[in-house]
Design an enzyme around this catalytic site. Sequence first.
Site, PDB file in Angstrom:
ATOM      1  N   ARG A 182       0.820  -1.220   0.000  1.00  0.00           N
ATOM      2  CA  ARG A 182       0.000   0.000   0.000  1.00  0.00           C
ATOM      3  C   ARG A 182       0.854   1.271   0.000  1.00  0.00           C
ATOM      4  O   ARG A 182       0.451   2.287  -0.558  1.00  0.00           O
ATOM      5  CB  ARG A 182      -0.947   0.000   1.206  1.00  0.00           C
ATOM      6  CG  ARG A 182      -2.183  -0.844   0.958  1.00  0.00           C
ATOM      7  CD  ARG A 182      -3.093  -0.840   2.149  1.00  0.00           C
ATOM      8  NE  ARG A 182      -4.418  -1.325   1.797  1.00  0.00           N
ATOM      9  CZ  ARG A 182      -5.307  -1.725   2.691  1.00  0.00           C
ATOM     10  NH1 ARG A 182      -5.021  -1.705   3.977  1.00  0.00           N
ATOM     11  NH2 ARG A 182      -6.500  -2.127   2.301  1.00  0.00           N
ATOM     12  N   GLY A 221      -7.265  -7.369   0.462  1.00  0.00           N
ATOM     13  CA  GLY A 221      -7.356  -8.166   1.675  1.00  0.00           C
ATOM     14  C   GLY A 221      -6.573  -9.459   1.570  1.00  0.00           C
ATOM     15  O   GLY A 221      -5.453  -9.493   1.059  1.00  0.00           O
TER      16      GLY A 221
HETATM   17  C1  3PG Z   1      -8.670  -1.945   4.864  1.00  0.00           C
HETATM   18  O1  3PG Z   1      -7.651  -2.469   5.331  1.00  0.00           O
HETATM   19  O2  3PG Z   1      -9.573  -2.609   4.298  1.00  0.00           O
HETATM   20  C2  3PG Z   1      -8.778  -0.455   4.878  1.00  0.00           C
HETATM   21  O3  3PG Z   1      -7.603   0.155   5.287  1.00  0.00           O
HETATM   22  C3  3PG Z   1      -9.959  -0.019   5.712  1.00  0.00           C
HETATM   23  O4  3PG Z   1      -9.748  -0.381   7.050  1.00  0.00           O
HETATM   24  P1  3PG Z   1     -10.989  -0.573   8.036  1.00  0.00           P
HETATM   25  O5  3PG Z   1     -11.713  -1.804   7.586  1.00  0.00           O
HETATM   26  O6  3PG Z   1     -10.392  -0.680   9.415  1.00  0.00           O
HETATM   27  O7  3PG Z   1     -11.864   0.646   7.889  1.00  0.00           O
END
Ligand code: 3PG
Length: 403
Positions: free
Chosen positions: A39, A354
């Site tokens: 990122r 993810g």
């Molecule tokens: C993620 O990792 O999906 C984003 O940075 C958003 O994070 P969050 O789900 O804690 O809002």
Amino acid sequence: MSLAGIKSIEDFELKDQRVFIRLDLNVPIKNGVITDDTRIRAALPTVKYALDHKAKIILCSHLGRPKNSEDRKDFSLEPVADRLSELLDAEVQLVEEPGSDTPKALLSGIHRRQLILLENIRFDPGEEKNSMELANKIASYVDIYINDAFGASHRAHATIVALPSIIKKKGLGFLMKKEIEMLDKVLIEPAKPFCALMGGSKVSDKIGVIEHLLEKIDTFVIGGAMAYTFLAAQNISVGSSKIEKDKISLAKELLGRLDARKKKILLPVDHVIVERLEKDAPSKICDVAIPAGFMGVDIGPKTIELFSQELKKAGTVFWNGPMGVFEMPPFSKGSFKIAEVLADSTAVTVVGGGDSAAAVNASGFANKMTHISTGGGASLEYLQGDKLPGIEALRPPQRGPQK
Ligand code: 3PG
């Protein structure tokens, strides 16, 4: 989603302007060490552009989900500041209090190879409350607002929504633009056949995407833990595998709907199974029914072959969710083999962020994918047809009827 009317960083004269860039630098950190800087690297084109155009730069991000002030040490952006500084060959100054006068004072004397990074914005309770008060404080030292935080753009938080609502000069960064363009390739006119490769643990996370793309998708390939819920919906024994009991009827209904539309559905035909979820637990292969006392942790060799043959025929593949517990090396084969098949294919291959992004990165085939999204939740929400608050906040205000 149309980006018509939304400006981009290139539309502004940046020289000597105080440019606030919201990024998603929410990276995994273990004992103070960043374990995956994807990122941070993905944010560089926009930050470098602003540096090259002599802007006075304020970077902002969240990190994790800190609960209270005791979490400050564990969730500090300090390691991120160091990494950014290395990658940009510039001085990155971490500022503790985004709502204080410090940023304004620093910006007045900032030099060309120096940037400000606000400390984890979620330390301020106003961020998650989309607080106007916090937004106003930040706006007092900002001329131009740029959102390049695709991964956080599904959150209606202060630096994503409230802040751009009060700053006139606002637009997208390069990462945001690229993410939307790539996800639109899947959403609008996918090259056929279009295959959705779904895995991970939760059926509930994927349901919106499956429903929204139902007509467009030709084949559903379902692996990972969510496959056990689908198998249970067909009354196939899943042993002690992790399933979502309350989603079995939903899975059954979904299978019926896909069947009625003559969609092809592939589920695992064999599994790697263990008695306990530990990386050195002895494992074995079983056919589709999992015996009592065992749980599935990866797809088996016949399933790898079955899925691979299908994926090889695809024109577009959208992959969300790993095929097994890839974090444990003995159970990573399914996810890694599938990544290898996609790496060799000529299809448009888009990986949702993810865990699936982490699996592809760990497989070593990341650079062979058409696109790996930096947003997990954000890419799913986008693909299920939701408007992302972070993008909507960048649209120019609608003009009312002329009097
Ligand atoms: C993620 O990792 O999906 C984003 O940075 C958003 O994070 P969050 O789900 O804690 O809002």
